[in-house]
Write a protein that holds these residues in place. Structure first.
Motif, mmCIF file in Angstrom:
data_model
loop_
_atom_site.group_PDB
_atom_site.id
_atom_site.type_symbol
_atom_site.label_atom_id
_atom_site.label_comp_id
_atom_site.label_asym_id
_atom_site.label_seq_id
_atom_site.Cartn_x
_atom_site.Cartn_y
_atom_site.Cartn_z
ATOM 1 N N THR A 116 57.501 18.238 -15.693
ATOM 2 C CA THR A 116 55.772 19.178 -15.782
ATOM 3 C C THR A 116 55.333 18.746 -15.131
ATOM 4 O OG1 THR A 116 56.981 20.259 -18.832
ATOM 5 C CG2 THR A 116 54.714 19.431 -17.973
ATOM 6 N N TYR A 130 43.211 28.039 -11.463
ATOM 7 C CA TYR A 130 44.120 29.203 -11.559
ATOM 8 C C TYR A 130 44.032 29.826 -10.044
ATOM 9 C CZ TYR A 130 46.431 28.905 -16.263
ATOM 10 O OH TYR A 130 47.168 28.071 -17.255
ATOM 11 N N ALA A 170 52.751 27.771 -19.951
ATOM 12 C CA ALA A 170 52.165 28.382 -20.469
ATOM 13 C C ALA A 170 50.247 29.068 -20.389
ATOM 14 C CB ALA A 170 52.102 27.058 -21.295
ATOM 15 N N GLY A 171 50.004 29.519 -19.486
ATOM 16 C CA GLY A 171 49.100 30.112 -19.955
ATOM 17 C C GLY A 171 48.677 31.024 -20.321
ATOM 18 N N GLY A 172 47.757 30.827 -21.387
ATOM 19 C CA GLY A 172 47.025 32.049 -22.348
ATOM 20 C C GLY A 172 46.324 33.019 -21.719
ATOM 21 N N SER A 173 45.917 32.768 -21.013
ATOM 22 C CA SER A 173 44.349 33.268 -20.563
ATOM 23 C C SER A 173 45.360 34.423 -19.340
ATOM 24 C CB SER A 173 43.527 32.538 -19.846
ATOM 25 O OG SER A 173 43.948 32.046 -18.858
ATOM 26 N N VAL A 177 51.193 22.719 -15.669
ATOM 27 C CA VAL A 177 50.196 23.439 -16.600
ATOM 28 C C VAL A 177 49.181 22.754 -15.363
ATOM 29 C CG1 VAL A 177 51.819 22.857 -18.033
ATOM 30 C CG2 VAL A 177 50.726 21.223 -16.856
ATOM 31 N N VAL A 193 38.477 28.080 -15.703
ATOM 32 C CA VAL A 193 39.637 28.310 -16.289
ATOM 33 C C VAL A 193 40.238 29.208 -14.940
ATOM 34 C CG1 VAL A 193 39.252 30.871 -17.594
ATOM 35 C CG2 VAL A 193 41.523 29.701 -17.429
ATOM 36 N N PHE A 225 56.510 30.917 -20.560
ATOM 37 C CA PHE A 225 56.153 30.088 -22.512
ATOM 38 C C PHE A 225 55.011 30.630 -22.543
ATOM 39 C CE2 PHE A 225 55.901 24.805 -23.780
ATOM 40 C CZ PHE A 225 56.941 25.185 -24.523
ATOM 41 N N TYR A 245 56.929 16.708 -21.558
ATOM 42 C CA TYR A 245 55.135 17.534 -21.282
ATOM 43 C C TYR A 245 54.042 16.380 -20.187
ATOM 44 C CZ TYR A 245 54.284 13.943 -25.014
ATOM 45 O OH TYR A 245 53.737 12.779 -25.945
ATOM 46 N N SER A 246 53.200 16.678 -20.068
ATOM 47 C CA SER A 246 52.676 16.241 -18.689
ATOM 48 C C SER A 246 51.423 15.519 -19.634
ATOM 49 C CB SER A 246 52.022 16.768 -18.012
ATOM 50 O OG SER A 246 51.009 16.559 -17.175
ATOM 51 N N GLY A 294 46.359 22.569 -17.106
ATOM 52 C CA GLY A 294 45.534 22.050 -18.724
ATOM 53 C C GLY A 294 43.973 22.247 -18.488
ATOM 54 N N GLN A 327 58.247 27.555 -28.268
ATOM 55 C CA GLN A 327 58.364 26.767 -28.569
ATOM 56 C C GLN A 327 58.112 27.029 -30.616
ATOM 57 O OE1 GLN A 327 55.537 22.628 -28.562
ATOM 58 N NE2 GLN A 327 53.878 24.447 -28.812
ATOM 59 N N PHE A 342 62.266 19.602 -26.425
ATOM 60 C CA PHE A 342 60.485 19.743 -26.020
ATOM 61 C C PHE A 342 60.035 18.243 -26.015
ATOM 62 C CE2 PHE A 342 55.975 21.941 -25.651
ATOM 63 C CZ PHE A 342 55.627 20.902 -24.404
ATOM 64 N N HIS A 355 50.679 19.103 -13.885
ATOM 65 C CA HIS A 355 49.445 19.679 -13.882
ATOM 66 C C HIS A 355 49.224 19.707 -12.095
ATOM 67 C CE1 HIS A 355 45.712 19.990 -14.434
ATOM 68 N NE2 HIS A 355 45.547 20.137 -15.607
HETATM 69 C C1 LIG Z 1 54.241 25.715 -25.218
HETATM 70 C C2 LIG Z 1 52.599 24.705 -24.429
HETATM 71 C C3 LIG Z 1 52.807 23.940 -23.295
HETATM 72 C C4 LIG Z 1 51.652 23.165 -22.805
HETATM 73 N N1 LIG Z 1 52.379 21.728 -21.822
HETATM 74 C C5 LIG Z 1 50.937 21.477 -21.755
HETATM 75 C C6 LIG Z 1 51.969 20.116 -21.424
HETATM 76 O O1 LIG Z 1 52.719 19.329 -20.450
HETATM 77 N N2 LIG Z 1 49.857 19.924 -20.028
HETATM 78 C C7 LIG Z 1 49.049 20.166 -19.945
HETATM 79 O O2 LIG Z 1 48.344 19.684 -19.544
HETATM 80 N N3 LIG Z 1 48.666 21.684 -20.725
HETATM 81 C C8 LIG Z 1 49.820 21.933 -21.206
HETATM 82 N N4 LIG Z 1 49.396 22.957 -21.663
HETATM 83 C C9 LIG Z 1 48.296 24.008 -21.364
HETATM 84 C C10 LIG Z 1 48.760 25.062 -21.252
HETATM 85 O O3 LIG Z 1 48.793 25.085 -19.543
HETATM 86 C C11 LIG Z 1 47.480 26.142 -21.532
HETATM 87 O O4 LIG Z 1 46.390 25.218 -20.171
HETATM 88 C C12 LIG Z 1 47.448 26.800 -22.300
HETATM 89 O O5 LIG Z 1 48.270 27.355 -22.888
HETATM 90 C C13 LIG Z 1 46.197 27.427 -21.990
HETATM 91 O O6 LIG Z 1 45.940 29.020 -21.480
HETATM 92 P P1 LIG Z 1 45.069 29.140 -19.892
HETATM 93 O O7 LIG Z 1 45.022 27.490 -18.754
HETATM 94 O O8 LIG Z 1 45.734 29.920 -19.816
HETATM 95 O O9 LIG Z 1 43.670 28.940 -20.571
HETATM 96 C C14 LIG Z 1 50.555 23.723 -22.610
HETATM 97 C C15 LIG Z 1 50.648 25.057 -23.338
HETATM 98 C C16 LIG Z 1 51.943 25.556 -24.580
HETATM 99 C C17 LIG Z 1 51.309 27.043 -24.404
#
Ligand SMILES: Cc1cc2nc3c(=O)[nH]c(=O)nc-3n(C[C@H](O)[C@H](O)[C@H](O)COP(=O)(O)O)c2cc1C
Length: 372
Positions: free
Chosen positions: A103, A156, A205-208, A134, A152, A223, A65-66, A136, A256, A24, A105
């Motif tokens: 990657t 999405y 990699a969305g966490g929400s 992504v 958020v 992710f 990554y972006s 983000g 990661q 990565f 956005h």
């Molecule tokens: C391992 C990992 C890599 C990510 N890489 C990027 C990235 O390269 N560019 C970016 O804008 N966001 C990146 N993010 C952010 C995610 O896309 C995401 O927005 C963030 O985990 C928060 O989750 P949510 O969007 O559901 O709130 C990354 C997140 C994680 C956990």
């Protein structure tokens, strides 16, 4: 005539290795926020060399990554990154085994462009391309592109429309119209389609909750954030359950990790103390702490700063080859399918990992040797 085949037959990301491996962050500074001179610098030749080392070691994934702006002051090295589509296609043309991802956005790139860029890269890579989508919120990136903060749920919802268009462009034989809240396409069309059928793998990699729902609906790989082992075990299981129940599908779970391989665990820890604390890029760590802006106790603060210095997030994989192989095996047993890794001195370290750790995973039956 273009080749076309099932992605499971072409792309190692779908291999049945019990723990899949990836590298990565090598389209920019390798991920550690450190001033040590051996830290990876994003030159083209060095990123090709690191990717070839990972390819020769049999890694399944190479993921950029972006990031578009500096994470610290203007001109800081964190702002020097190669554009992921161009980078990934160039890297992929040099590899024989690994899947290369871009990657992307969703708000920075139109899906008509993304669909054609992925299809083109899939042809360059002989069906071994994939896309990390992504959504983000990095404030300076969003500001530079002129995007309003749509929250958020908005991001999405936008990503859902974006991905629906992408998939239709990759799979439909006739032109189509699309009208959503955010995106409109008239007579949508893109040729060639990707080599991989039905289409290249998508990761997110969305966490929400919204991110998880997006993964469930559209993606092949989640992710996830790295926390305690118990947390990841529960998260992997609950993610799979949710995706199966709500969307009737299966997903892989990737995390990661930052890796320091030495002759002993003590030596590895000493090196982390050196590069991530003593020689930390404090201005960079301060800037990230400011963006994340979480109230922390003094102990949490020290741990958080150390982790930010050590890598772009993730779990530590430290020690000798046996320590690292055992930890990867433990992760597989927790339900983790793949690990995207970062190193400080990436090029040499990946070669050592390939020589010493990968054979241990093969002997333990967690990976099959690469067919030459
Ligand atoms: C391992 C990992 C890599 C990510 N890489 C990027 C990235 O390269 N560019 C970016 O804008 N966001 C990146 N993010 C952010 C995610 O896309 C995401 O927005 C963030 O985990 C928060 O989750 P949510 O969007 O559901 O709130 C990354 C997140 C994680 C956990």
């Amino acid at each position: 005539m273009f080749l076309s085949a099932a992605r499971s037959d072409l792309n190692p990301i779908f291999s049945d290795n019990k723990i899949k491996l990836g590298i990565f962050h090598i389209n920019g500074p390798g991920g550690a926020r450190t001033l040590v001179p051996e830290n990876f610098k994003p030159s083209w030749d060095d990123s090709v060399d690191a990717a070839i080392a990972a390819d020769e070691a049999g890694f399944e994934a190479i993921v950029p990554y972006s990031r578009w702006t500096s994470e610290a002051t203007p001109g800081h090295q964190s702002g020097t990154t190669f554009e992921p589509f161009t980078w990934a296609a160039g890297i992929g043309s040099r590899l024989r085994h690994s899947c290369v991802m871009s990657t992307c956005h969703v708000m920075h790139v139109h899906p008509i462009f993304a669909a054609k860029a992925v299809a083109t890269a899939d042809h360059i890579c002989n069906g071994r391309f994939a896309l990390n989508v992504v959504c983000g919120w990095i404030p300076s990136d969003m500001k530079m592109f002129g995007h309003a903060d749509i929250g958020v749920a908005g991001r999405y919802a936008y990503a859902d429309e974006w991905t629906a268009i992408l998939k239709r462009l990759w799979t439909e034989d006739t032109e189509f119209d699309f009208e959503g809240k955010y995106l409109k396409v008239e007579s949508g069309y893109s040729r060639p389609h990707p080599i991989q059928k039905p289409y290249p793998a998508l990761m997110n990699a969305g966490g929400s909750d919204e991110g998880q729902n997006f993964v469930g609906k559209h993606c092949d790989i989640a992710f996830i954030r790295t926390e305690t082992h118990e947390w990841m075990k529960n998260r992997a299981a609950s993610y799979r359950r949710f995706v199966a129940e709500a969307h009737g599908r299966a997903v892989q779970i990737w995390i990661q990790a930052y890796v320091v391989q030495r002759d002993s665990y003590v030596e590895a820890i000493r090196y982390v103390d050196y590069y991530a604390v003593e020689q930390a890029d404090r201005a960079h760590v301060d800037a990230i702490m400011k963006i994340r802006n979480r109230p922390l106790s003094p102990e949490e603060n020290a741990t958080y700063r150390r982790n930010l210095g050590a890598g772009p997030g993730g779990l530590p994989l430290l020690g000798n080859a046996h320590d690292i192989a055992n930890e990867l095996i433990a992760l597989s047993r927790l339900g983790i399918d793949g690990v995207l890794m970062t190193w400080v001195d990436v090029r040499e370290s990946v070669r050592r990992f390939g020589r010493e750790v990968v054979p241990l995973l093969e002997q333990a039956g967690y990976r099959k040797p690469l067919r030459q």
